[in-house]
Design an enzyme around this catalytic site. Structure first.
Site, PDB file in Angstrom:
ATOM      1  N   ASP B 195       0.829  -1.215   0.000  1.00 12.95           N
ATOM      2  CA  ASP B 195       0.000   0.000   0.000  1.00 12.95           C
ATOM      3  C   ASP B 195       0.861   1.262   0.000  1.00 12.95           C
ATOM      4  O   ASP B 195       1.721   1.441   0.856  1.00 12.95           O
ATOM      5  CB  ASP B 195      -0.854  -0.063   1.277  1.00 12.95           C
ATOM      6  CG  ASP B 195      -1.832   1.102   1.432  1.00 12.95           C
ATOM      7  OD1 ASP B 195      -2.022   1.858   0.477  1.00 12.95           O
ATOM      8  OD2 ASP B 195      -2.418   1.199   2.533  1.00 12.95           O
ATOM      9  N   HIS B 368      -4.489   4.398   6.684  1.00 12.57           N
ATOM     10  CA  HIS B 368      -3.273   3.956   5.999  1.00 12.57           C
ATOM     11  C   HIS B 368      -2.033   4.431   6.759  1.00 12.57           C
ATOM     12  O   HIS B 368      -2.019   5.520   7.317  1.00 12.57           O
ATOM     13  CB  HIS B 368      -3.224   4.514   4.576  1.00 12.57           C
ATOM     14  CG  HIS B 368      -4.406   4.132   3.741  1.00 12.57           C
ATOM     15  ND1 HIS B 368      -4.409   3.031   2.924  1.00 12.57           N
ATOM     16  CD2 HIS B 368      -5.627   4.696   3.625  1.00 12.57           C
ATOM     17  CE1 HIS B 368      -5.582   2.929   2.325  1.00 12.57           C
ATOM     18  NE2 HIS B 368      -6.348   3.938   2.726  1.00 12.57           N
TER      19      HIS B 368
END
Lengths: 555, 555
Positions: B195, B368
């Site tokens: 990611d 995130h």
């Protein structure tokens, strides 16, 4: 009228509950002074619109009372509407030297410079404009020669900050005139109108100087060709780039129409000091080694037609971005531009360039003060009444809260919309009505000919396209002699949807046949029948609602 | 084929150089495993489009090889394309419990739940799917039950993080399985796919827990009615709101379709623990005093049709925002949504409500990880090869730089686009070609019937509207028997532009007369003549370029 002589009226006409198109009317003794005359960028609902300007119908109706326009600084959101305004109300424009230089350029482009009276005013100078005694006070902002305006009247002083930050170490050494602001506070400020742009940010805005430190660090450590995108009007930033380039032995070329304009005006008027033969022609850049070159360009907002975008997509006549380039985005994305900025950064990286942007390095600072600077301003000027300006409702609201937290009574704060008439005496302030105010859309040469109906249609067309149904009917008996034909645009891929289109044609035909049988010949009824039958059918088949445009001809 | 058995291929089909529609194909020994199946929101160029899904023509062509879909977590950008995918390739779907719960809901809506095999997999469990041995590893993210996926093959391990953050104090106490990630690193990871979302942010993302502290502080200090807008899928956030409500004696009502769905699924599956009789029916909210009430709603992105927007514009069937309400925007604006979020905040303030949003209080944290978390991940797993995923080019590029700064050789990093075929052996990695990949646009019921031509037309119509010119000509001699008639939409205010329209009609008439004199009867020529004469005239008069649509009928 005694009524009029004893009161001062402030009517904001732009810049409240919106970003840009800043404009205010100040009224006293049957005279009106206009303060700033800006434009705004269209928001994403205003499809196809080029620019938004304030609705000045109130001023046009009172044109004989308007005695002048005072401009705080040379940014588009403060000067951009001047050509449209002056074509309707030709009065003198007052401003500082650089501000007038930029205005001259703009009026020349619109062919009205020779018809306009421009009056230069120095800092600390006071000038009478009708019954208003107007004083320009030096402030800090991202363009030189920015001024706060104090309007002295027998009722008291109205102080408008313009765009405002407090920079203790500005590039040109010209610090905001805090002493004069404090003095005004001592003497008494009746109404403060203050910039709300950065009210949601705690702390202080850093000095423009820190960007020079970043530039020096970068210039010192790279042998790459350097390309810097920034706002054309940020002359301080340009100065710092020239300084760093000179220091590290690089030449500077300029790209982009507005950048070329500003550099030329600022240099001519002495606001930009270009050392020696540092500046070179853009056409000559390919004669220099990468480590001897800086290119300053427009396009920091990712504008698709800007010089930077053309470089990135290899459509620029001289410069092409390539591996080994170092690009600095010396700006932050204006709200709404995040995606276009992101797109240009992606494209620059894809071409193999290195890209430096916030937050990785300090390559930009804001031109507006944060909360602590605002507090200082309020405490120095200690106004009786406060009108937050320059911001959406959220900003004006937060600025009101900030003023309250400093002890201002809520009833002395006017959180109002454009068009509100504020009326002040020496001791009182109130809302005294409203006048027409709003947005006029500029699209191409048209000023105001695009409004809600046109925008609604554009939005409808943008969503689902359109379907035109044409038929020709006989004048004699109303029978169909040609059509119905169906043409669509922006709806579906026609080639892959032949069945759908054929079915649609059949549906129209059937419903017209029913009309004929029932003896319906009224055109408006026929059109409604066509629309209704098609709309239902298309929605069921596609869940889309294209615009349906029935056209009937007669022979 | 020995060739096939000795190599593993990774083909990203979505989520690289774009935000959303995450999807990858992993190929080994003539079998394909699909990893995630997401949708993306249309960008502002895709006028009228509802949703974007990956182009899966490569998978359709190889449908017999596809053995399953593994889903990392239940967000739309990871599951949103499943209905479209499964209608074409019906294979089992593997995921953790909550992920499958949300998928079930979605497939039910599309009427294909009963035809689909859903296989629940627990954390630390390994399952064979074709030749792939697949392991689900617990990670942290803004939805419970998020997994990283380790795919064990004889060539080595491919580790995909899914969406990833490291939260040491997650709301459900289920910490990311760092031990297992470290163990995999020890055993050897061939390829890491990680990611990149927050790679531009230094430091660490704060724990979800800090939001609960903020909620407690706010709940404790106010007697106002509290309305909280957040992402429906953030079950941890919902849990924290329920906890705070219970603690301070408030009831909770839920508004917004997706919010109701998620609460129902999460509660049923044991992911949301609602204390006692805390939850009440939305219809009952007006029976409770303000200080006894919390309403959780959708609309944190300012979506115009969302529950919060309806409340703000007084179009909600039960709740109306009023003075005395306290609204918390417990979310940040997804890039591109800044303006809609700003609009809703303005509107809430205008209705007299108090609004709390970032950065004023810690009412949101990202799902995130930031740079330091990414470094930890890389150092724990120590992969041989690295493929940055989940991000625009700028993010993938910065993530590559981050990996390089940790010592990874640049040649072992694959900064690639979707459709790239990556081929790995135990020791080598290379780009081995490309397959079809891209965006399929969903508009209403149409999947893929809106493409470049339709979008180009919509854009053209959106910019300057259209002008339709119709005429009827005689089949016998080609003479004009009716028209030309001119109809415009989205171009100018017709009522104020009658002269312009009449002039336009005259121009068309004149150019057609010239054609008749010259004996030109070819329809395509007539249409060109109409277009050319009008285009020039309109641009000169208005600087606009409406779409010109000539339609000729024949009798």
């Amino acid at each position: 009228m005694t009524h009029k002589t004893s009161k001062i009226r402030i009517i904001p006409l732009g810049g409240l509950n919106e970003i840009g198109k800043n404009m205010n009317a100040i009224e006293y003794r049957d005279k009106i002074l206009v303060l700033d005359c800006g434009m705004a960028f269209p928001d994403d609902e205003m499809l196809g619109v080029d620019m938004v300007i304030p609705d000045i119908s109130y001023l046009i109706k009172n044109a004989d009372k308007v005695c002048g326009v005072v401009i705080t600084h040379g940014h588009e959101d403060h000067i951009g509407s001047l050509p449209y305004f002056l074509k309707q109300i030709n009065v003198p424009v007052y401003g500082t030297k650089l501000t007038l230089g930029l205005i001259s350029n703009k009026l020349k482009e619109h062919g009205i410079l020779k018809d306009t009276t421009l009056v230069e005013v120095g800092f600390n100078q006071r000038i009478d404009i009708g019954p208003f005694n107007v004083e320009f006070i030096r402030t800090g902002h991202s363009i030189p020669d920015s001024a706060a305006i104090a309007i002295h009247t027998p009722m008291g002083v109205i102080l408008h900050t313009g765009d405002f930050k407090i920079d203790y170490t500005p590039v040109d050494g010209q610090v905001v005139d805090l002493a004069r602001l404090a003095q005004l506070g001592e003497e008494g400020v009746l109404v403060l109108m203050a910039d709300s742009t950065n009210v949601e940010r705690p702390g202080y805005t850093p000095s423009e100087k820190i960007v020079e430190e970043t530039f020096n660090r970068i210039f010192q450590s790279t042998e790459k060709r350097i390309i810097i995108a920034t706002f054309a009007s940020n002359v301080h930033r340009l100065q710092q780039i020239f300084n760093a380039a000179f220091k590290y032995g690089r030449k500077v070329a300029i790209s982009g129409r507005s950048m070329v304009n500003v550099v030329s005006v600022a240099r001519e008027l002495g606001y930009l000091d270009i050392p020696g033969d540092t500046m070179i022609d853009l056409d000559a850049v390919n004669d220099y080694d990468d480590d001897k070159l800086v290119i300053i360009t427009t396009g920091s907002q990712g504008e698709p037609m800007s010089a930077l975008a053309r470089m990135a997509y290899n459509e620029h006549k001289v410069v092409e971005i390539r591996k080994g380039d170092l690009i600095i985005i010396s700006a932050s994305a204006i709200p709404g531009n995040e995606k276009t900025v992101s797109r240009i950064i992606n494209q620059l990286f894809k071409r193999g360039a290195d890209v430096i942007y916030e937050p990785f390095q300090d390559v930009h600072v804001s031109g507006h003060g944060c909360q602590e600077e605002m507090k200082l301003l309020h405490q120095l000027t200690r106004p009786k009444f406060f009108v937050p300006v320059h911001g959406e409702y959220r900003h004006l609201r937060q600025h009101s809260k900030l003023a309250e937290s400093l002890g201002m009574p809520p009833e002395n704060i006017f959180l109002v919309d454009i068009g509100t008439v504020l009326e002040f005496t020496k001791d009182t302030g109130k809302i005294a009505g409203t006048v027409t105010a709003g947005k006029i859309l500029v699209d191409g040469l048209g000023v105001g000919d695009v409004g809600n109906i046109v925008l609604r249609d554009r939005k409808h067309l943008a969503q689902d396209g359109l379907m035109v149904v044409v038929l020709t009917i006989s004048k004699e008996n109303g029978s169909i002699v040609a059509g119905p034909d169906i043409i669509s645009r922006g709806f579906v891929y026609v080639r892959e949807s032949e069945d759908l289109m054929e079915e649609a044609r059949k549906i129209v035909k059937d419903s017209l046949a029913t009309c004929e049988k029932d003896g319906v010949t009224e055109w408006s009824t026929l059109k409604s029948v066509i629309k209704d039958s098609l709309r239902g059918f298309l929605y069921e088949k596609t869940m889309r609602k294209p615009m349906i445009l029935p056209i009937i001809m007669e022979i």
